[in-house]
Write a protein that holds these residues in place. Structure first.
Motif, PDB file in Angstrom:
ATOM      1  N   SER A  51      -3.434   8.334 -13.640  1.00 33.96           N
ATOM      2  CA  SER A  51      -4.810   7.857 -13.518  1.00 33.96           C
ATOM      3  C   SER A  51      -4.966   7.134 -12.197  1.00 33.96           C
ATOM      4  N   GLY A  52      -6.176   7.011 -11.766  1.00 35.56           N
ATOM      5  CA  GLY A  52      -6.458   6.291 -10.535  1.00 35.56           C
ATOM      6  C   GLY A  52      -6.139   7.114  -9.303  1.00 35.56           C
ATOM      7  N   ALA A  53      -6.348   6.468  -8.161  1.00 39.05           N
ATOM      8  CA  ALA A  53      -6.133   7.141  -6.883  1.00 39.05           C
ATOM      9  C   ALA A  53      -5.347   6.231  -5.952  1.00 39.05           C
ATOM     10  N   LEU A  54      -4.605   6.858  -5.060  1.00 36.10           N
ATOM     11  CA  LEU A  54      -3.860   6.153  -4.028  1.00 36.10           C
ATOM     12  C   LEU A  54      -4.288   6.715  -2.689  1.00 36.10           C
ATOM     13  N   ILE A  55      -4.716   5.834  -1.799  1.00 42.46           N
ATOM     14  CA  ILE A  55      -5.082   6.235  -0.447  1.00 42.46           C
ATOM     15  C   ILE A  55      -4.015   5.682   0.494  1.00 42.46           C
ATOM     16  N   ILE A  56      -3.414   6.559   1.287  1.00 48.04           N
ATOM     17  CA  ILE A  56      -2.350   6.159   2.208  1.00 48.04           C
ATOM     18  C   ILE A  56      -2.907   6.274   3.622  1.00 48.04           C
ATOM     19  N   THR A  57      -3.167   5.132   4.241  1.00 45.20           N
ATOM     20  CA  THR A  57      -3.727   5.110   5.591  1.00 45.20           C
ATOM     21  C   THR A  57      -3.534   3.744   6.223  1.00 45.20           C
ATOM     22  N   ALA A  58      -3.402   3.747   7.539  1.00 50.06           N
ATOM     23  CA  ALA A  58      -3.309   2.501   8.293  1.00 50.06           C
ATOM     24  C   ALA A  58      -4.652   2.150   8.931  1.00 50.06           C
ATOM     25  N   THR A  59      -5.686   2.893   8.591  1.00 48.96           N
ATOM     26  CA  THR A  59      -7.010   2.686   9.158  1.00 48.96           C
ATOM     27  C   THR A  59      -7.603   1.362   8.689  1.00 48.96           C
ATOM     28  N   ASP A  60      -8.102   0.586   9.643  1.00 47.60           N
ATOM     29  CA  ASP A  60      -8.758  -0.687   9.307  1.00 47.60           C
ATOM     30  C   ASP A  60     -10.039  -0.433   8.533  1.00 47.60           C
ATOM     31  N   GLY A  61     -10.341  -1.296   7.587  1.00 46.87           N
ATOM     32  CA  GLY A  61     -11.591  -1.222   6.842  1.00 46.87           C
ATOM     33  C   GLY A  61     -11.593  -0.260   5.676  1.00 46.87           C
ATOM     34  N   VAL A  62     -10.469   0.347   5.358  1.00 49.22           N
ATOM     35  CA  VAL A  62     -10.418   1.325   4.272  1.00 49.22           C
ATOM     36  C   VAL A  62     -10.630   0.667   2.907  1.00 49.22           C
ATOM     37  N   GLU A  63     -10.360  -0.621   2.809  1.00 49.32           N
ATOM     38  CA  GLU A  63     -10.512  -1.312   1.530  1.00 49.32           C
ATOM     39  C   GLU A  63     -11.952  -1.253   1.025  1.00 49.32           C
ATOM     40  N   GLU A  64     -12.914  -1.351   1.943  1.00 53.19           N
ATOM     41  CA  GLU A  64     -14.328  -1.268   1.546  1.00 53.19           C
ATOM     42  C   GLU A  64     -14.657   0.120   1.001  1.00 53.19           C
ATOM     43  N   MET A  65     -14.152   1.145   1.663  1.00 53.74           N
ATOM     44  CA  MET A  65     -14.365   2.510   1.192  1.00 53.74           C
ATOM     45  C   MET A  65     -13.680   2.723  -0.155  1.00 53.74           C
ATOM     46  N   ALA A  66     -12.479   2.162  -0.317  1.00 50.30           N
ATOM     47  CA  ALA A  66     -11.747   2.295  -1.577  1.00 50.30           C
ATOM     48  C   ALA A  66     -12.503   1.612  -2.714  1.00 50.30           C
ATOM     49  N   ALA A  67     -13.089   0.449  -2.440  1.00 53.68           N
ATOM     50  CA  ALA A  67     -13.867  -0.263  -3.461  1.00 53.68           C
ATOM     51  C   ALA A  67     -15.093   0.541  -3.866  1.00 53.68           C
ATOM     52  N   THR A  68     -15.744   1.163  -2.896  1.00 59.17           N
ATOM     53  CA  THR A  68     -16.911   1.997  -3.186  1.00 59.17           C
ATOM     54  C   THR A  68     -16.506   3.209  -4.018  1.00 59.17           C
ATOM     55  N   LEU A  69     -15.407   3.836  -3.649  1.00 54.07           N
ATOM     56  CA  LEU A  69     -14.895   4.991  -4.397  1.00 54.07           C
ATOM     57  C   LEU A  69     -14.564   4.597  -5.831  1.00 54.07           C
ATOM     58  N   ALA A  70     -13.916   3.460  -6.001  1.00 56.27           N
ATOM     59  CA  ALA A  70     -13.566   2.983  -7.337  1.00 56.27           C
ATOM     60  C   ALA A  70     -14.810   2.753  -8.181  1.00 56.27           C
ATOM     61  N   GLN A  71     -15.827   2.158  -7.567  1.00 55.82           N
ATOM     62  CA  GLN A  71     -17.069   1.883  -8.296  1.00 55.82           C
ATOM     63  C   GLN A  71     -17.788   3.178  -8.667  1.00 55.82           C
ATOM     64  N   LYS A  72     -17.886   4.104  -7.734  1.00 54.26           N
ATOM     65  CA  LYS A  72     -18.611   5.364  -7.982  1.00 54.26           C
ATOM     66  C   LYS A  72     -17.904   6.245  -9.005  1.00 54.26           C
TER      67      LYS A  72
END
Length: 71
Positions: A17-38
């Motif tokens: 269950s869930g998702a794992l995003i592997i990246t060193a890109t700055d600011g990905v946490e905001e995108m991850a939070a949006t993805l989790a909510q949607k």
């Protein structure tokens, strides 16, 4: 969650269950939070392949996204 019977022993197999995003890109946490909510799922972020491997040793994910820069 599903169960398998093997040699008269019940083995519980957890569904990924869930998702794992592997990246060193700055600011990905905001995108991850949006993805989790949607999607209504837990989303974790690993900033390196080593960090991702540690997370993958602890649990299974339904979705793993690997940034091409780290591939």
């Amino acid at each position: 969650m599903s169960t398998k019977t093997e040699d008269a022993q019940a083995i519980v197999v957890a569904s990924p269950s869930g998702a794992l995003i592997i990246t060193a890109t700055d600011g990905v946490e905001e995108m991850a939070a949006t993805l989790a909510q949607k999607l209504g799922i837990a989303v974790e972020v690993a900033a390196s392949r080593a960090a991702a491997l540690r997370l993958l040793q602890r649990r299974s994910y339904a979705l793993v996204v690997l940034d091409q820069i780290l591939a």
